[in-house]
Design a protein around this motif. Structure first.
Motif, PDB file in Angstrom:
ATOM      1  N   UNK A 105      41.424 -58.883  13.332  1.00 27.72           N
ATOM      2  CA  UNK A 105      42.185 -59.426  14.459  1.00 27.72           C
ATOM      3  C   UNK A 105      41.899 -60.917  14.637  1.00 27.72           C
ATOM      4  N   UNK A 106      40.620 -61.309  14.499  1.00 29.99           N
ATOM      5  CA  UNK A 106      40.252 -62.727  14.625  1.00 29.99           C
ATOM      6  C   UNK A 106      40.889 -63.536  13.494  1.00 29.99           C
ATOM      7  N   UNK A 107      40.777 -63.028  12.282  1.00 28.32           N
ATOM      8  CA  UNK A 107      41.354 -63.734  11.131  1.00 28.32           C
ATOM      9  C   UNK A 107      42.862 -63.885  11.291  1.00 28.32           C
ATOM     10  N   UNK A 108      43.527 -62.823  11.735  1.00 28.06           N
ATOM     11  CA  UNK A 108      44.976 -62.866  11.926  1.00 28.06           C
ATOM     12  C   UNK A 108      45.354 -63.909  12.978  1.00 28.06           C
ATOM     13  N   UNK A 109      44.598 -63.972  14.068  1.00 26.43           N
ATOM     14  CA  UNK A 109      44.889 -64.939  15.125  1.00 26.43           C
ATOM     15  C   UNK A 109      44.713 -66.365  14.615  1.00 26.43           C
TER      16      UNK A 109
END
Length: 243
Positions: A228-232
């Protein structure tokens, strides 16, 4: 030309929620794995230790769980309880629970005597079996309970010869009026007392702990948080580049 990052509140809030949820669920699975590791150690220690003699002294259930035990006394044959829906090798049947009065005391322990087949033609008909009379010594393994199955309705007040889905020692103590240890003893074939039912099945399955399963689930939840962090971050830079 520098690389720009475009911040947007809604994706950020969604990312925070997913990360928080993933970490919480991962930590929960880690706690479950840690609990199962403790149980594994208790199981190994219980198997390696000499049988603990039950003498009527009140014991905490957690202190004796998975311990091999030996107890001398006599069965309260007039208070059997049958746990329904306990199949064995594709055959339907019961677990037979019976209070056991510990010699020299007023204390009882609930013994899971074994598995008995059910009559497929008359489901309410109870199987015949032998119960040792007088003072006997038996061996078994202490467990918190005899296992639970799905139960839609609340277990009724127990009576002798009751057929129920679930029953625990404290419930048997309350409904029978007997003083009871807060754990059960799964009787084994060791030290089989005279007069015991030789046909009663005591092939107890070891507890399924699945430590690796919980650790795997924890990794998946933590990975979801990281994704989720990487996607954001990646999408933030993409939006900044497109601006």
């Amino acid at each position: 030309m520098g690389i720009a990052f475009r911040f947007k509140l809604v994706p950020f809030a969604a990312t925070v929620l997913v990360v928080a949820l993933g970490i919480q669920l991962g930590n929960w699975q880690q706690r479950r794995a840690a609990h199962k590791i403790v149980l594994q150690a208790k199981l190994a220690q219980g198997n390696a230790s000499a049988p603990l003699t039950l003498d009527g002294t009140p014991l905490a259930a957690d202190a004796v769980e998975f311990r091999r035990v030996a107890v001398t006394g006599e069965f309260v044959a007039g208070w059997p309880v049958y746990l329904d829906n306990r199949p064995y090798k594709n055959s339907s049947g019961f677990y037979l629970l019976m209070p056991f009065k510990i010699a020299g005391s007023g204390m009882h322990v609930l013994v899971v005597r074994g598995w008995l087949p059910r009559n497929p033609a008359e489901r309410a008909k109870l199987p015949a079996y032998a119960t040792p009379s007088g003072t006997v010594t038996l061996e078994g393994v202490a467990r918190l309970d005899a296992g639970h199955v799905l139960e839609l309705a609340r277990t009724p007040v127990l009576t002798p010869n009751a057929i129920v889905q679930n029953a625990d020692p404290l419930q048997v103590a309350r409904d029978s009026g007997l003083t009871m240890q807060p754990f059960v003893v799964e009787q084994t074939g060791a030290a089989r007392p005279a007069g015991d039912d030789a046909q009663m099945v005591r092939d107890w399955a070891p507890p399924t702990l699945n430590v690796e399963k919980h650790q795997g689930y924890a990794f998946q939840w933590y990975a979801l948080s990281a994704m989720a962090v990487i996607f954001f971050v990646v999408n933030g830079f993409r939006r900044g580049k497109q601006k």
